[in-house]
Write an enzyme that holds these catalytic residues in place. Sequence first.
Site, short mmCIF file in Angstrom:
data_model
loop_
_atom_site.label_atom_id
_atom_site.label_comp_id
_atom_site.label_asym_id
_atom_site.label_seq_id
_atom_site.Cartn_x
_atom_site.Cartn_y
_atom_site.Cartn_z
N GLU A 26 1.16 -1.61 0.05
CA GLU A 26 0.13 0.15 -0.55
C GLU A 26 1.32 1.42 -0.76
O GLU A 26 2.05 0.90 0.77
CB GLU A 26 -0.63 -0.05 1.16
CG GLU A 26 -1.63 1.60 1.43
CD GLU A 26 -2.95 1.04 2.80
OE1 GLU A 26 -3.52 0.30 2.94
OE2 GLU A 26 -3.62 1.97 2.41
N ASN A 173 -12.85 -0.88 -0.69
CA ASN A 173 -11.94 -1.77 0.32
C ASN A 173 -12.38 -1.22 1.42
O ASN A 173 -12.22 0.59 2.16
CB ASN A 173 -10.53 -1.08 -0.02
CG ASN A 173 -10.04 -1.42 0.95
OD1 ASN A 173 -9.44 -3.15 1.77
ND2 ASN A 173 -9.26 -0.63 2.40
N GLU A 174 -12.90 -1.80 2.76
CA GLU A 174 -13.47 -2.12 3.52
C GLU A 174 -14.18 -0.90 3.83
O GLU A 174 -14.59 0.44 4.08
CB GLU A 174 -11.83 -1.88 4.91
CG GLU A 174 -10.94 -2.39 5.34
CD GLU A 174 -10.25 -2.45 6.65
OE1 GLU A 174 -10.08 -1.59 7.07
OE2 GLU A 174 -9.73 -3.44 6.20
N TYR A 240 -6.88 -9.11 11.42
CA TYR A 240 -5.43 -9.29 11.82
C TYR A 240 -5.22 -9.70 13.49
O TYR A 240 -6.36 -9.17 14.36
CB TYR A 240 -5.01 -7.27 12.34
CG TYR A 240 -5.24 -6.58 10.46
CD1 TYR A 240 -3.28 -6.58 10.22
CD2 TYR A 240 -6.09 -5.86 10.04
CE1 TYR A 240 -3.45 -6.60 9.16
CE2 TYR A 240 -5.65 -5.35 8.37
CZ TYR A 240 -4.56 -5.69 8.41
OH TYR A 240 -4.29 -5.13 6.83
N GLU A 296 -6.31 -8.93 4.02
CA GLU A 296 -5.40 -8.51 5.26
C GLU A 296 -5.22 -9.57 5.28
O GLU A 296 -6.36 -9.65 6.95
CB GLU A 296 -6.04 -7.53 5.24
CG GLU A 296 -5.63 -6.80 4.00
CD GLU A 296 -6.28 -4.88 4.32
OE1 GLU A 296 -5.88 -4.66 5.88
OE2 GLU A 296 -6.55 -4.10 3.19
N GLN A 345 2.14 -6.13 5.40
CA GLN A 345 2.11 -5.74 4.22
C GLN A 345 3.48 -5.84 4.11
O GLN A 345 4.72 -6.48 5.13
CB GLN A 345 2.30 -4.22 3.91
CG GLN A 345 0.61 -3.85 4.05
CD GLN A 345 0.55 -2.41 3.85
OE1 GLN A 345 1.14 -2.11 3.28
NE2 GLN A 345 -0.84 -2.76 3.73
O1 AHR Z 1 -3.12 -2.84 6.37
C1 AHR Z 1 -3.51 -1.19 6.84
C2 AHR Z 1 -4.92 -0.67 6.78
O2 AHR Z 1 -5.31 -1.53 7.72
C3 AHR Z 1 -4.97 -1.18 5.66
O3 AHR Z 1 -4.92 -0.13 4.51
C4 AHR Z 1 -7.04 -1.36 6.15
O4 AHR Z 1 -7.51 -1.60 4.60
C5 AHR Z 1 -6.50 -1.81 7.18
O5 AHR Z 1 -8.09 -0.73 8.03
#
Ligand code: AHR
Length: 483
Positions: A26, A173-174, A240, A296, A345
């Site tokens: 990103e 995205n999101e 995450y 992600e 990432q």
């Molecule tokens: O990976 C960091 C961020 O986490 C990304 O930009 C977003 O899609 C997520 O909230």
Amino acid sequence: MSNKYILNTRIHGPKISKEIYGQFAEHLGRCIYEGIWVGKDSTIEHKNGIRQDVVQALKNLSIPVLRWPGGCFADEYHWMDGIGPVENRKKIVNTHWGGLTENNHFGTHEFFELVEQLGTQAYVNGNVGSGSVREMSEWVEYMTMDGESPMADLRRENGRDKPWRVEYFGVGNESWGCGGHMTPEYYGELYRQYQTYVRQYGEQKIYKIACGPNIDDYHWMETLMQKATPFMDGISLHHYALADEWLNKRPATGFPVKEWYSLIDSAQKMDELITKHSQIMDKYDPDKRVGLIVDEWGSWLKVEEGSNPGFLYQQNTIRDAMVASITLDIFHKHADRVHMANIAQMINVLQSMILTQDEKMILTPTYHVFELYKNHQDANVIDVHGSKHDFVSQSASVKDNVLTLSITNFHHEDSVELNYELGLEVYSIEASYITGDELDAHNTFDNPNVITKQLFNDYKLDGSQLNLTLPSKSICTFTIKLS
Ligand code: AHR
């Protein structure tokens, strides 16, 4: 006491899509700028502005797919700002990530240069949050149209005759959060509209990915599947691993034993999430045509002291390696539904493969997991039968008569004895592993080889019986050629 497992080597399970080993880059912190793009005037060795130490290291991982330009950045990105002569490109503010000025020197052409150098596939994420149907549609035309058309002609004016291949395209995205704070009902309608204009030019089919849920938002999944299943090839999921609450990010190093386990527990939640989301998907898509795209995932820890909080720069330890191997094992288990995953990432952001400091570069423990696991790409799952061990995660696969068995012992201090009946005659065997002395063992720019891949010898093969002792905090892969 030894723990016994049987590998059902003769029965081949679903194929593990190589795309499960995907990456994500990103416009965030030092991922693109410095991590990848150093520019054509840099003294760091580069090819067309892309640093070569990083490219060489990444090529060793056989990266199957790269997602770009975000993330949250994708829903602010106006692709036309990033084409044409660099000196004329518009400067914008990256409001999500540190409020820095983005000079747009890395745009569509530079991305595909990177894709080419890495020998990977492109996953481009479009802008729904602040873009328009036309903008998205024209981007697809710019990238993939071969004949004469306004966008194809513009691409040619900018120096690229032939179209590129866009294998995957994300529609927002999101969208439930940074991508527009939409409800699933609203986004579901928008998705149907936007994806209509992600046109297929010529032979090339684009795999369309709808924005899926955050973590355990099952209502989002239900609504999207109900509204839009026929219009999508894949739907995303983000999760995450956290060592504590979202608002209480914990340090990447110097953490207590309790946080060794809380982070691993959080990573293990992926299994439940995929199981439950898959159950919903099965209702609308029993043949599993639509892929769950975990685009992600990874550990999200406290930023390193002194770094810009908006840059999400964190160290990477043997504990993060455990997060990676455990999560990859979970993806293998769900190989019939998880068609792609992209760790967040690739460089200098969250759970990275590589960290850079100016001209220096180090490989992280997570890099070595991807290296240890790469033979699972496109292999068929082999069931490992036996009682579930509280501190062991494992998976096996077979491809071209080679059995790959990966085992993680995530106990923080005890080794484990394991016994496997491999079920077939072995022609040759070798094993490599990574391990750490400390809970937070990691590589630094001064000491880059604290965690590195080593040969593993603490095993005995007796016919088709494999016995081994795996130290605590270790991840090991056996490569077994079958007769
Ligand atoms: O990976 C960091 C961020 O986490 C990304 O930009 C977003 O899609 C997520 O909230």
